[in-house]
Design an enzyme around this catalytic site. Structure first.
Site, PDB file in Angstrom:
ATOM      1  N   GLY A  32      49.073  44.955  39.162  1.00 39.90           N
ATOM      2  CA  GLY A  32      47.754  45.449  38.752  1.00 39.90           C
ATOM      3  C   GLY A  32      47.401  45.019  37.341  1.00 39.90           C
ATOM      4  O   GLY A  32      48.233  44.455  36.604  1.00 39.90           O
ATOM      5  N   ASP A  33      46.142  45.243  36.990  1.00 42.47           N
ATOM      6  CA  ASP A  33      45.638  44.932  35.649  1.00 42.47           C
ATOM      7  C   ASP A  33      45.707  43.438  35.345  1.00 42.47           C
ATOM      8  O   ASP A  33      45.857  43.050  34.181  1.00 42.47           O
ATOM      9  CB  ASP A  33      46.411  45.726  34.576  1.00 42.47           C
ATOM     10  CG  ASP A  33      46.524  47.195  34.931  1.00 42.47           C
ATOM     11  OD1 ASP A  33      45.479  47.790  35.231  1.00 42.47           O
ATOM     12  OD2 ASP A  33      47.645  47.732  34.933  1.00 42.47           O
ATOM     13  N   HIS A  61      38.840  48.452  36.135  1.00 38.08           N
ATOM     14  CA  HIS A  61      38.433  47.099  35.768  1.00 38.08           C
ATOM     15  C   HIS A  61      37.729  47.209  34.445  1.00 38.08           C
ATOM     16  O   HIS A  61      36.857  48.051  34.306  1.00 38.08           O
ATOM     17  CB  HIS A  61      37.378  46.579  36.732  1.00 38.08           C
ATOM     18  CG  HIS A  61      37.905  46.196  38.075  1.00 38.08           C
ATOM     19  ND1 HIS A  61      39.157  45.695  38.275  1.00 38.08           N
ATOM     20  CD2 HIS A  61      37.308  46.217  39.285  1.00 38.08           C
ATOM     21  CE1 HIS A  61      39.300  45.433  39.557  1.00 38.08           C
ATOM     22  NE2 HIS A  61      38.201  45.753  40.193  1.00 38.08           N
ATOM     23  N   THR A 270      51.478  52.323  45.062  1.00 42.08           N
ATOM     24  CA  THR A 270      50.378  53.249  45.288  1.00 42.08           C
ATOM     25  C   THR A 270      50.307  53.523  46.798  1.00 42.08           C
ATOM     26  O   THR A 270      51.202  53.131  47.542  1.00 42.08           O
ATOM     27  CB  THR A 270      49.061  52.719  44.679  1.00 42.08           C
ATOM     28  OG1 THR A 270      48.089  53.762  44.780  1.00 42.08           O
ATOM     29  CG2 THR A 270      48.557  51.462  45.384  1.00 42.08           C
ATOM     30  N   THR A 332      44.463  55.149  32.225  1.00 44.62           N
ATOM     31  CA  THR A 332      45.255  56.218  31.593  1.00 44.62           C
ATOM     32  C   THR A 332      45.515  55.972  30.112  1.00 44.62           C
ATOM     33  O   THR A 332      45.980  56.873  29.417  1.00 44.62           O
ATOM     34  CB  THR A 332      46.620  56.343  32.281  1.00 44.62           C
ATOM     35  OG1 THR A 332      47.283  55.073  32.179  1.00 44.62           O
ATOM     36  CG2 THR A 332      46.485  56.722  33.740  1.00 44.62           C
TER      37      THR A 332
HETATM   38  P1  IMP Z   1      48.858  56.159  41.945  1.00 39.35           P
HETATM   39  O1  IMP Z   1      48.109  55.004  42.511  1.00 39.35           O
HETATM   40  O2  IMP Z   1      48.080  56.928  40.922  1.00 39.35           O
HETATM   41  O3  IMP Z   1      49.485  57.025  42.990  1.00 39.35           O
HETATM   42  O4  IMP Z   1      50.105  55.574  41.111  1.00 39.35           O
HETATM   43  C1  IMP Z   1      51.190  54.913  41.744  1.00 39.35           C
HETATM   44  C2  IMP Z   1      51.718  53.807  40.852  1.00 39.35           C
HETATM   45  O5  IMP Z   1      50.807  52.726  40.876  1.00 39.35           O
HETATM   46  C3  IMP Z   1      51.898  54.190  39.387  1.00 39.35           C
HETATM   47  O6  IMP Z   1      53.013  53.510  38.855  1.00 39.35           O
HETATM   48  C4  IMP Z   1      50.636  53.668  38.749  1.00 39.35           C
HETATM   49  O7  IMP Z   1      50.797  53.410  37.373  1.00 39.35           O
HETATM   50  C5  IMP Z   1      50.408  52.406  39.546  1.00 39.35           C
HETATM   51  N1  IMP Z   1      49.020  51.992  39.618  1.00 39.35           N
HETATM   52  C6  IMP Z   1      48.069  52.509  40.403  1.00 39.35           C
HETATM   53  N2  IMP Z   1      46.921  51.860  40.225  1.00 39.35           N
HETATM   54  C7  IMP Z   1      47.129  50.904  39.329  1.00 39.35           C
HETATM   55  C8  IMP Z   1      46.318  49.871  38.762  1.00 39.35           C
HETATM   56  O8  IMP Z   1      45.137  49.687  39.070  1.00 39.35           O
HETATM   57  N3  IMP Z   1      46.926  49.088  37.832  1.00 39.35           N
HETATM   58  C9  IMP Z   1      48.224  49.239  37.495  1.00 39.35           C
HETATM   59  N4  IMP Z   1      49.014  50.161  38.017  1.00 39.35           N
HETATM   60  C10 IMP Z   1      48.479  50.990  38.933  1.00 39.35           C
END
Ligand code: IMP
Length: 457
Positions: A32-33, A61, A270, A332
């Site tokens: 991600g990112d 984004h 995720t 976050t």
């Molecule tokens: P959740 O999607 O909030 O359940 O998080 C699950 C994991 O995915 C965690 O480690 C998050 O930091 C990561 N994560 C979820 N969405 C993103 C994203 O868009 N970018 C980077 N990490 C993500």
């Protein structure tokens, strides 16, 4: 509004990306990112419809248009293009409070949101109780098994919402916003169960818990429904009729392939199919329709939250990359973990997502590093691994094998074509292409639309 001309450069973007025909998906190939927002923003003005197929407000984004930076969580980046219709597909989980807030914020910035935003009636809704559950679960796991068990979620309620979708009778969908009395009945039933479960979980975690009040939740939700109602539709039908009418579709992934619930670094993932495989279930558009998949890849590796990351660095190079690359979460604000580009993982995700091209992002961040490393193999218990392991324990304990290439000192942030790039940057790119077997068709050298280098060699 934002300038909708394309100042990128004089080469044709779609031709350079080999995307001048067919429907296309843009998908992150790491954790991600990677910078999907910028690429989708560049592409959206050339497509008729932009559709999101997975995830929720856990994604972030940031898109820079001119001097303005827009932080988007749920709404597709195509909203910044005057032309595109933007669809939140059935695979997306929608926090109505967040969506309404995002719409209000964008409107205040002069962005038009009307008939250009469509929301699937089959998408699932994220409520406040999902967020509470998300945080409490992570805390309870950490308490029961030690800090390493926590996934480190974004706390946006994503996992609990998808879990309720699978449980069926606990779920509430966007279509339920259209019928207040049915919504009331569902909320009554669901909140009774949630209050019981959450009270017990909170007690276990020594946290205070105030039970959710059905009438208060209903009142808020009815307020959001008023704003969202004009945008709700059967989005799969809309996408199919658009295709029949000769419109071109762009699918925008959220999160990324190594976070895919089936194929990522489970359980540190995720809760949706973020690889391009999710396009089909998450929008109702079948596989053969999507002929181009552009994989978005950062020139190095980052991750937020827990879980294995074989090439992670804990040194001055990591600090430098984090500062230059502004590697802090959009959603976050957490500092991201940083490491060298992992080609073994990239070959795995590019294959799974069927990448037909790679957009290599944040290449400018590597400028000035004397040496660049690329992970080209893993060793585990003295054995060379031949594929990307499924087990998080194995991923945590393996040793990455690196190849080094000389770095480049030149600043590249005003380069326009591949032939403008320094030889050492080109050599780095060639190594990636050779290992992964997918061409790098675009290199990003800065946040602006015009800081995009297209292929001419
Ligand atoms: P959740 O999607 O909030 O359940 O998080 C699950 C994991 O995915 C965690 O480690 C998050 O930091 C990561 N994560 C979820 N969405 C993103 C994203 O868009 N970018 C980077 N990490 C993500």
């Amino acid at each position: 509004m934002t300038p909708q001309t394309d100042p990128t450069c004089d080469l044709d973007l779609l031709r350079s990306l080999n995307m001048d025909t067919g429907h296309c998906a843009v998908v992150g190939l790491q954790w991600g990112d990677e910078g999907k927002g910028k690429v989708v923003d560049l592409l959206a003005m050339r497509f008729d419809v932009t559709a999101r197929y997975n995830g929720g407000a856990n994604a972030g984004h940031s898109v820079q248009v001119g001097d303005k930076r827009y932080a988007l969580h749920l709404i597709p980046s195509g909203i910044l293009s005057d032309k595109a219709i933007n669809v939140l597909g059935n695979g997306v989980v929608i926090d109505p409070a967040q969506l309404v807030k995002e719409m209000t914020g964008l409107r205040a910035e002069g962005v038009t949101i009307g008939d250009n935003l469509k929301i699937s009636d089959r998408a699932h809704l994220v409520f406040e109780y999902h967020k509470v559950q998300d945080v409490l679960y992570d805390q309870a796991l950490a308490k029961a098994m030690g800090g390493d068990a926590a996934i480190g979620t974004t706390g946006r309620g994503i996992g609990p919402c998808y879990a309720d979708k699978a449980l069926r009778s606990m779920a509430i969908r966007v279509g339920d916003l259209l019928d207040e009395s049915a919504l009331h009945d569902k909320l009554k039933r669901v909140i009774a169960v949630k209050n019981t479960v959450l009270a017990a979980l909170a007690k276990h975690c020594d946290q205070p818990f105030r039970p959710f009040d059905v009438d208060a939740v209903l009142k808020d939700t009815v307020g959001y429904a008023k704003v969202l109602r004009p945008h709700i539709c059967d989005s799969a039908h809309l996408l199919h009729t658009s295709m029949d009418a000769g419109k071109r579709l762009l699918f925008e992934g959220a999160n990324a392939t190594l976070l895919d619930i089936d194929h990522g670094t489970y359980p540190f993932v995720t809760s949706s199919n973020c690889s391009s495989l999710g396009v089909h279930t998450g929008t109702g558009v079948p596989g053969h329709k999507v002929t181009n998949v552009l994989g978005i890849v950062k020139a190095y590796q980052t991750r937020v939250g827990g879980g294995p990351m074989p090439t992670e660095l804990h040194d001055a190079t990591a600090d430098r990359i984090r500062e230059v690359g502004k590697e802090y979460g959009t959603t976050t604000g957490r500092p991201r973990r940083v490491g060298w580009l992992d080609l073994v993982a990239l070959k795995y995700t590019a294959t799974l997502s069927g990448a037909t091209g790679i957009a290599l992002m944040l290449m400018d961040v590597l400028s000035g590093l004397p040496e660049l490393k690329l992970c080209t193999g893993y060793e585990h218990n003295g054995q060379k691994l031949t594929n990307f392991p499924a087990d998080a324990g194995v991923l945590n304990s393996l040793t990455p094998v690196y190849e080094s290439v000389p770095g480049f000192d030149e600043s590249i942030d005003e380069c326009k074509r591949f032939s403008d790039l320094p030889d050492n940057a080109l050599a780095y790119i060639k190594k990636i292409e050779k290992f992964v077997g997918v061409p790098v068709s675009l290199v990003s050298v800065g946040p602006r639309r015009d800081q995009t280098v297209l292929r001419d060699v």
